[in-house]
Design a protein around this motif. Sequence first.
Motif, PDB file in Angstrom:
ATOM      1  N   MET A  32      32.297 -32.683 148.184  1.00 42.58           N
ATOM      2  CA  MET A  32      31.356 -31.776 147.539  1.00 42.58           C
ATOM      3  C   MET A  32      30.905 -32.406 146.228  1.00 42.58           C
ATOM      4  O   MET A  32      31.639 -33.179 145.594  1.00 42.58           O
ATOM      5  N   PHE A  33      29.662 -32.064 145.837  1.00 48.38           N
ATOM      6  CA  PHE A  33      29.012 -32.718 144.703  1.00 48.38           C
ATOM      7  C   PHE A  33      28.276 -31.680 143.848  1.00 48.38           C
ATOM      8  O   PHE A  33      27.787 -30.688 144.375  1.00 48.38           O
ATOM      9  N   TRP A  34      28.183 -31.973 142.560  1.00 44.58           N
ATOM     10  CA  TRP A  34      27.303 -31.223 141.672  1.00 44.58           C
ATOM     11  C   TRP A  34      26.300 -32.190 141.047  1.00 44.58           C
ATOM     12  O   TRP A  34      26.677 -33.218 140.473  1.00 44.58           O
ATOM     13  N   TYR A  35      25.009 -31.808 141.180  1.00 49.28           N
ATOM     14  CA  TYR A  35      23.927 -32.557 140.575  1.00 49.28           C
ATOM     15  C   TYR A  35      23.161 -31.642 139.637  1.00 49.28           C
ATOM     16  O   TYR A  35      23.126 -30.431 139.828  1.00 49.28           O
ATOM     17  N   ARG A  36      22.463 -32.241 138.681  1.00 49.67           N
ATOM     18  CA  ARG A  36      21.498 -31.504 137.901  1.00 49.67           C
ATOM     19  C   ARG A  36      20.135 -32.167 138.072  1.00 49.67           C
ATOM     20  O   ARG A  36      20.049 -33.388 138.265  1.00 49.67           O
ATOM     21  N   GLN A  37      19.079 -31.354 138.021  1.00 43.08           N
ATOM     22  CA  GLN A  37      17.730 -31.857 138.210  1.00 43.08           C
ATOM     23  C   GLN A  37      16.881 -31.447 137.020  1.00 43.08           C
ATOM     24  O   GLN A  37      16.724 -30.263 136.729  1.00 43.08           O
ATOM     25  N   ASP A  38      16.331 -32.441 136.341  1.00 42.79           N
ATOM     26  CA  ASP A  38      15.490 -32.237 135.173  1.00 42.79           C
ATOM     27  C   ASP A  38      14.186 -32.977 135.357  1.00 42.79           C
ATOM     28  O   ASP A  38      14.147 -34.037 135.992  1.00 42.79           O
ATOM     29  N   ILE A  46      26.906 -35.002 138.450  1.00 41.45           N
ATOM     30  CA  ILE A  46      27.763 -34.555 137.355  1.00 41.45           C
ATOM     31  C   ILE A  46      29.230 -34.838 137.710  1.00 41.45           C
ATOM     32  O   ILE A  46      29.936 -35.536 136.981  1.00 41.45           O
ATOM     33  N   TYR A  47      29.692 -34.276 138.797  1.00 44.99           N
ATOM     34  CA  TYR A  47      31.045 -34.467 139.307  1.00 44.99           C
ATOM     35  C   TYR A  47      31.001 -34.431 140.824  1.00 44.99           C
ATOM     36  O   TYR A  47      30.096 -33.851 141.414  1.00 44.99           O
ATOM     37  N   TYR A  48      32.023 -35.001 141.432  1.00 43.47           N
ATOM     38  CA  TYR A  48      32.178 -34.837 142.862  1.00 43.47           C
ATOM     39  C   TYR A  48      33.659 -34.696 143.202  1.00 43.47           C
ATOM     40  O   TYR A  48      34.534 -34.962 142.367  1.00 43.47           O
ATOM     41  N   SER A  49      33.891 -34.262 144.435  1.00 43.84           N
ATOM     42  CA  SER A  49      35.259 -34.052 144.896  1.00 43.84           C
ATOM     43  C   SER A  49      35.386 -34.577 146.323  1.00 43.84           C
ATOM     44  O   SER A  49      34.552 -34.260 147.173  1.00 43.84           O
TER      45      SER A  49
END
Lengths: 114, 110
Positions: A32-38, A46-49
């Motif tokens: 699983m992953f967290w991304y940010r979009q700007d 941002i982080y992953y697992s």
Amino acid sequence: DAGITQSPRYKITETGRQVTLMCHQTWSHSYMFWYRQDLGHGLRLIYYSAAADITDKGEVPDGYVVSRSKTENFPLTLESATRSQTSVYFCASSLAGGRVDTQYFGPGTRLTVL
Amino acid sequence: EDQVTQSPEALRLQEGESSSLNCSYTVSGLRGLFWYRQDPGKGPEFLFTLYSAGEEKEKERLKATLTKKESFLHITAPKPEDSATYLCAVRKTGANNLFFGTGTRLTVIP
């Protein structure tokens, strides 16, 4: 088949407050992953697992904390929100390794920090 | 330095007017190149994965191709419902995450 869901979809908070964004997937994917979009940037990790209780930093981890006690959940916490963390946050998941590594994305959480 | 550059930033086409989107990349060891479609207010939707130069994949009006330096997303006879932002991403050997370009915003006019 719910797939991957995120909550809340929209959040407004103030500088200095703690905020937790939730991500839940029903596929039993290992990663699983967290991304940010700007604007002006591509999606940035941002982080992953890789599995429950295994997490690692991505490209822009400062100011964020993650945990993963269960395979299906991967919450992202902003411990003390700053205006620079105003963004759209996407959670994604994928099967473990090999060629079966397509990442599937959730609908996103739009976070505004005032 | 690893880079993924998409061009053009924005593209307006008449319905039926075919064109191509470009994704050029510089990474140390390509494991896979991915194309996603993103509609306003939604998450990226997976389209294709390409693994090696010369590979091609097709889906309806879309065809993705890959060389050692770039990938093209060809859109044949587009329809207004093809309007979206198309994102290109690469996965490096030994990495678990995707590295994204900034996207091409496609508008198809009826």
